[in-house]
Design an enzyme around this catalytic site. Sequence first.
Site, PDB file in Angstrom:
ATOM      1  N   ARG A  91       0.822  -1.214   0.000  1.00 55.41           N
ATOM      2  CA  ARG A  91       0.000   0.000   0.000  1.00 55.41           C
ATOM      3  C   ARG A  91       0.853   1.260   0.000  1.00 55.41           C
ATOM      4  O   ARG A  91       0.370   2.338  -0.281  1.00 55.41           O
ATOM      5  CB  ARG A  91      -0.984  -0.021   1.185  1.00 55.41           C
ATOM      6  CG  ARG A  91      -2.199  -0.907   0.885  1.00 55.41           C
ATOM      7  CD  ARG A  91      -3.178  -0.963   2.018  1.00 55.41           C
ATOM      8  NE  ARG A  91      -2.665  -1.746   3.121  1.00 55.41           N
ATOM      9  CZ  ARG A  91      -3.328  -1.960   4.253  1.00 55.41           C
ATOM     10  NH1 ARG A  91      -4.531  -1.447   4.414  1.00 55.41           N
ATOM     11  NH2 ARG A  91      -2.810  -2.701   5.200  1.00 55.41           N
ATOM     12  N   HIS A 124      -1.938  -4.577  -4.154  1.00 53.01           N
ATOM     13  CA  HIS A 124      -2.828  -3.441  -3.907  1.00 53.01           C
ATOM     14  C   HIS A 124      -2.810  -2.464  -5.083  1.00 53.01           C
ATOM     15  O   HIS A 124      -3.840  -1.901  -5.449  1.00 53.01           O
ATOM     16  CB  HIS A 124      -2.407  -2.727  -2.620  1.00 53.01           C
ATOM     17  CG  HIS A 124      -3.301  -1.576  -2.299  1.00 53.01           C
ATOM     18  ND1 HIS A 124      -4.608  -1.761  -1.918  1.00 53.01           N
ATOM     19  CD2 HIS A 124      -3.092  -0.245  -2.345  1.00 53.01           C
ATOM     20  CE1 HIS A 124      -5.161  -0.577  -1.727  1.00 53.01           C
ATOM     21  NE2 HIS A 124      -4.271   0.356  -1.981  1.00 53.01           N
ATOM     22  N   LYS A 184     -16.189   6.675  -1.691  1.00 52.21           N
ATOM     23  CA  LYS A 184     -15.460   6.818  -0.418  1.00 52.21           C
ATOM     24  C   LYS A 184     -14.490   7.982  -0.533  1.00 52.21           C
ATOM     25  O   LYS A 184     -13.619   7.980  -1.395  1.00 52.21           O
ATOM     26  CB  LYS A 184     -14.703   5.508  -0.150  1.00 52.21           C
ATOM     27  CG  LYS A 184     -13.852   5.470   1.102  1.00 52.21           C
ATOM     28  CD  LYS A 184     -13.275   4.056   1.278  1.00 52.21           C
ATOM     29  CE  LYS A 184     -11.955   4.044   2.000  1.00 52.21           C
ATOM     30  NZ  LYS A 184     -11.312   2.730   2.018  1.00 52.21           N
ATOM     31  N   ARG A 186     -11.717  10.395   1.563  1.00 49.00           N
ATOM     32  CA  ARG A 186     -10.961  10.619   2.798  1.00 49.00           C
ATOM     33  C   ARG A 186     -10.993  12.104   3.124  1.00 49.00           C
ATOM     34  O   ARG A 186     -10.567  12.942   2.334  1.00 49.00           O
ATOM     35  CB  ARG A 186      -9.525  10.112   2.622  1.00 49.00           C
ATOM     36  CG  ARG A 186      -8.707  10.222   3.883  1.00 49.00           C
ATOM     37  CD  ARG A 186      -7.484   9.333   3.856  1.00 49.00           C
ATOM     38  NE  ARG A 186      -7.778   7.921   4.000  1.00 49.00           N
ATOM     39  CZ  ARG A 186      -8.119   7.333   5.146  1.00 49.00           C
ATOM     40  NH1 ARG A 186      -8.229   8.032   6.261  1.00 49.00           N
ATOM     41  NH2 ARG A 186      -8.370   6.036   5.181  1.00 49.00           N
TER      42      ARG A 186
HETATM   43  C1  R5P Z   1      -8.263   0.577   0.236  1.00 53.11           C
HETATM   44  O1  R5P Z   1      -7.853   1.176  -0.751  1.00 53.11           O
HETATM   45  C2  R5P Z   1      -8.284  -0.908   0.280  1.00 53.11           C
HETATM   46  O2  R5P Z   1      -8.823  -1.439  -0.908  1.00 53.11           O
HETATM   47  C3  R5P Z   1      -9.054  -1.437   1.465  1.00 53.11           C
HETATM   48  O3  R5P Z   1     -10.400  -1.033   1.366  1.00 53.11           O
HETATM   49  C4  R5P Z   1      -8.483  -0.933   2.758  1.00 53.11           C
HETATM   50  O4  R5P Z   1      -7.078  -1.027   2.746  1.00 53.11           O
HETATM   51  C5  R5P Z   1      -9.048  -1.725   3.917  1.00 53.11           C
HETATM   52  O5  R5P Z   1      -8.466  -1.273   5.092  1.00 53.11           O
HETATM   53  P1  R5P Z   1      -9.238  -1.349   6.470  1.00 53.11           P
HETATM   54  O6  R5P Z   1      -9.697  -2.744   6.677  1.00 53.11           O
HETATM   55  O7  R5P Z   1      -8.186  -0.925   7.477  1.00 53.11           O
HETATM   56  O8  R5P Z   1     -10.368  -0.368   6.406  1.00 53.11           O
END
Ligand code: R5P
Length: 287
Positions: A91, A124, A184, A186
């Site tokens: 990531r 990722h 979504k 941020r």
């Molecule tokens: C985000 O871009 C990923 O695809 C996942 O949705 C994210 O990394 C999930 O992380 P968490 O379980 O900490 O919310």
Amino acid sequence: MYIVPSSTAYNVSRKLASIFSCNVSGVVRKRFPDNEMYLKIIDDVNGEDVLLVGNTRSDSDIVEYLLLLDAIKEEDPKSITAVVPFFGYARQHMRYNNGEPVSSKVFTKAINQYADRIITVELHNEQTLDYSDIPFTNIKIINPIYNYFKNKNIDFVMSPDDGGYERVKLMAAKLGIPAYYIDKKRIDSTTVKMILPEEDYGDKNILLLDDIISTGGTIMKASNMLRRSGAKNIYACAIHGVFANNSNEKIEKYVNELAVTDTIETKYSNITVADEIAASLKSKISI
Ligand code: R5P
């Protein structure tokens, strides 16, 4: 051919060994008194095609993986294939802020020093592939997940963010149902705003599909919104079940079923990626 298993991927190693009818090498693992890791490959892998199967989820996993790579290389094998079912640190595939490392590049470059090729599962972000000078394959897992959910009467597949929309579109096409994603955004480092697409969720069976579940924040928030909108059954599925801080225990309260693959071994690993890795390997080395 030999498989050398890191301690993080015994099950996938065993499944690959069974598919290829090859040996899994024993590995001695100890700690020195100061807690440094000691490893020794027991079998003779000189002149063999060797698969090193292991994850890079924690710092200790990475040390183990690199030490095993060196141990194999010192035996002068015919080839080394680095099989990394869960490629940790992926990531951080770019610098988000000045002063940061590109973490996924660091590990890719390190493997490049030893291996002939790298095979991983659902990175990722595919930018990581560009950091490799040796062939680097990223396997997409569609069929095993499809087979697992095809008889569960799913009404639609949903990604918890737009980044996963391509994945859910592929899955939905196979299931012959619609695909959606949650918008979504941020807001800051701790606040995330999620907006559901306007649909009728009443009495629907929904497959929430993501690449990774870590803290579970994303999947729990999405499940909560769907539940409030009247969803009947929510199936949460991810390729990689990291479940940081035992988040699985909290997630279970939000969903009807939680299922992940065995890239990381957990009690929810009902879906195996071994056949997909094997198919990819067959096209790369003569086995
Ligand atoms: C985000 O871009 C990923 O695809 C996942 O949705 C994210 O990394 C999930 O992380 P968490 O379980 O900490 O919310």
